[in-house]
Design a protein around this motif. Structure first.
Motif, PDB file in Angstrom:
ATOM      1  N   GLN A  87      35.650  43.368  33.896  1.00  0.00           N
ATOM      2  CA  GLN A  87      36.375  43.238  34.999  1.00  0.00           C
ATOM      3  C   GLN A  87      37.723  43.377  35.176  1.00  0.00           C
ATOM      4  O   GLN A  87      38.351  42.933  36.176  1.00  0.00           O
ATOM      5  CB  GLN A  87      35.817  42.172  36.009  1.00  0.00           C
ATOM      6  N   GLN A  88      38.497  43.781  34.160  1.00  0.00           N
ATOM      7  CA  GLN A  88      39.955  44.119  34.059  1.00  0.00           C
ATOM      8  C   GLN A  88      40.049  45.031  35.182  1.00  0.00           C
ATOM      9  O   GLN A  88      41.355  45.079  35.835  1.00  0.00           O
ATOM     10  CB  GLN A  88      40.469  44.309  32.967  1.00  0.00           C
ATOM     11  N   THR A  89      39.223  45.945  35.220  1.00  0.00           N
ATOM     12  CA  THR A  89      39.449  47.060  36.256  1.00  0.00           C
ATOM     13  C   THR A  89      37.821  47.448  37.070  1.00  0.00           C
ATOM     14  O   THR A  89      36.973  46.928  36.437  1.00  0.00           O
ATOM     15  CB  THR A  89      40.052  48.376  35.650  1.00  0.00           C
ATOM     16  N   TYR A 366      44.227  42.539  36.516  1.00  0.00           N
ATOM     17  CA  TYR A 366      43.598  43.777  37.067  1.00  0.00           C
ATOM     18  C   TYR A 366      44.316  44.794  37.034  1.00  0.00           C
ATOM     19  O   TYR A 366      45.521  44.952  37.283  1.00  0.00           O
ATOM     20  CB  TYR A 366      43.097  43.155  38.578  1.00  0.00           C
ATOM     21  N   LYS A 411      40.156  35.673  36.583  1.00  0.00           N
ATOM     22  CA  LYS A 411      39.362  37.116  36.758  1.00  0.00           C
ATOM     23  C   LYS A 411      39.111  37.416  38.217  1.00  0.00           C
ATOM     24  O   LYS A 411      38.705  36.728  39.056  1.00  0.00           O
ATOM     25  CB  LYS A 411      38.411  36.791  35.892  1.00  0.00           C
ATOM     26  N   GLU A 415      35.334  43.093  44.748  1.00  0.00           N
ATOM     27  CA  GLU A 415      36.555  44.021  45.493  1.00  0.00           C
ATOM     28  C   GLU A 415      35.763  44.373  46.752  1.00  0.00           C
ATOM     29  O   GLU A 415      34.614  44.982  46.697  1.00  0.00           O
ATOM     30  CB  GLU A 415      36.693  44.917  44.305  1.00  0.00           C
TER      31      GLU A 415
END
Length: 464
Positions: A87-89, A366, A411, A415
């Motif tokens: 979930q970095q992106t 992110y 984290k 979204e």
């Protein structure tokens, strides 16, 4: 000065940059490919067809809204990109609270920032021509405050961020950032303070407290409105944190000033209210380093805010073609630009060695790829929207959205794209003392001139 573009000889290069960025977003109709689109980074851009109105751009970013799935479905610009942790992106979509949008004013000229005054009025900056205005509780917008021009010996200057002194009730002091033209070139980002005399509609005791180094970018193709940085966040000790963009004109081998400590470009700096390097800065005793530097290795920062719950400082910055970032800013840390990035150059080539990680360089918490061109940044810790607690709000210029991210620790776990039905660029977002969310829209035109239509809005989001 009526009708004169607030742009100079940098326009052809900038057109190329913003055109590639918008075609990457998938927002440019094929039949309009010969005309330059509005800038993806909220910048002034020149055009051979200034009569062509911005509303002729009919295609807008589209976001998926499937619970548990990412809102972005297009492939990343950097085809071999992979996040370095979960979930970095592309965090999963999660729908939350319904809301009502109220337009407080729709007559702003290229606004950039806002601040809430204790009496319930709102102070707004307009970027070009530089102006400060006050919006009252009835939606009446004041004339530009007098005294602002005292910051500059040039008749042309631009305003960026504005912030109230923590002791504003007693001293009526504000801080703001600006840039100006010097010898037909553009300055870097400067910081000023002044006393607000609301009754007189004026600023007094105006003083420039800090001028970034170097005073002028290295060559004339750099745009006055490009990668200025300029956001201000005031720490609990009263010292000012300010982000300064790297001012590079793009390319596969970017200017490496962000990695060097002998200049302010591509940095977060920390100064006192008097404009001196603040005590305790991490490079104060480093030979050859500027003592005001707090963190470095940044590109084009557009958002800066403290999390009121934790006291930690966060930042958003534009990547190149892909790789927009949300960063947790800590003293002495190197955030990697231009050595590492999750994006590519506007022309499609790798940036530098094309790597996304390097020892001693921080990863974004992110990132967005393709880009949204993140702008203002605000944390929601209020009570008006219980479902929005632990949220970060981020404006999107190219993305034409208000992006709501849910945080769990450090984290991003969810979204949600908001305001996408407006099909407009979001310049700034703030949480008001009343717990409502306030949003500035951007003019969104391809050419910013002295007579750009004053059609930008200040919106207020409240529970439905």
């Amino acid at each position: 000065m009526v009708g004169k573009p607030i742009v100079r000889s940098f326009a052809p290069a900038l057109i190329k940059v913003v055109f590639v960025c918008f075609t990457a977003l998938g927002t440019v109709p094929a039949e309009q490919a010969a005309a330059p689109p509005p800038s993806s980074e909220g910048r002034a851009a020149q055009t051979d067809n200034p009569a062509k109105p911005a509303h002729t751009w009919q295609h807008f970013p589209v976001y998926a809204r499937v619970e548990g799935q990412p809102i972005q479905t297009r492939p990343p610009e950097k085809s071999d990109d992979r996040p370095l942790f979960p979930q970095q992106t592309r965090a999963p979509f999660h729908a939350t609270a319904p809301y009502t949008v109220t337009t407080l004013t729709s007559t702003l000229h290229a606004p950039w920032s806002l601040a809430f005054l204790p009496d319930g009025k709102i102070l707004v900056t307009e970027k070009l021509p530089g102006a400060l205005r006050i919006l009252d509780q009835h939606g009446v917008l004041s004339r530009p405050l007098s005294g602002v021009a005292a910051v500059s010996s040039s008749p042309e200057f631009g305003l960026l961020d504005v912030a109230l002194d923590p002791h504003f009730d007693a001293n009526h002091r504000i801080f703001f950032t600006f840039f100006e033209w010097v010898d037909k070139n553009d300055s870097n980002t400067y910081i000023a303070r002044a006393r607000l005399d609301e009754a007189a509609g004026a600023l007094t005791e105006v003083k420039v407290i800090f001028r970034t180094t170097p005073a002028i970018p290295s060559h004339g193709s750099l745009a006055a409105a490009t990668k200025t940085g300029g956001r201000i966040a005031i720490g609990p000790d009263g010292n000012l944190f300010v982000v300064i963009g790297d001012r590079d004109n793009a390319g596969a081998t970017p200017w490496d000033v962000a990695q060097k400590l002998d200049n302010d470009l591509g940095k977060t700096i920390r100064i006192t209210p008097e404009g001196k390097p603040a005590p305790g800065n991490p490079f104060a005793d480093t030979p050859g380093a500027l003592p005001e530097i707090w963190a470095y290795g940044q590109r084009s920062q557009e958002g800066l805010a403290f999390d009121p719950a934790t006291g930690r400082l966060w930042e958003t910055e534009h990547g190149p073609r892909g790789g927009d970032e949300l960063n947790l800013i800590e003293p002495g840390k190197n955030y990697g630009w231009p050595v590492i990035t999750h994006g590519i150059d506007y022309g499609g080539l790798p940036v530098g060695a094309g790597i996304t990680a390097h020892d001693g360089m921080e990863q974004p918490v992110y990132y967005w790829d393709p880009v949204i061109a993140p702008s203002g940044l605000a944390f929601y810790r209020g009570d008006l929207f219980p479902q929005w607690k632990n949220s970060i709000f981020i404006g999107g210029l190219a993305g034409m959205l208000l992006d709501r991210l849910t945080l769990s620790g450090d984290k991003v776990v969810a979204e949600e794209p908001l305001l996408t039905d407006l099909h407009t660029r979001i310049r700034d977002v703030r949480v008001g003392p009343d717990g409502a969310v306030y949003v500035l829209t951007d003019s969104g035109v391809g050419v910013l001139t002295d007579n750009t239509p004053p059609t930008s809005k200040l919106l207020k989001l409240t529970p439905k």
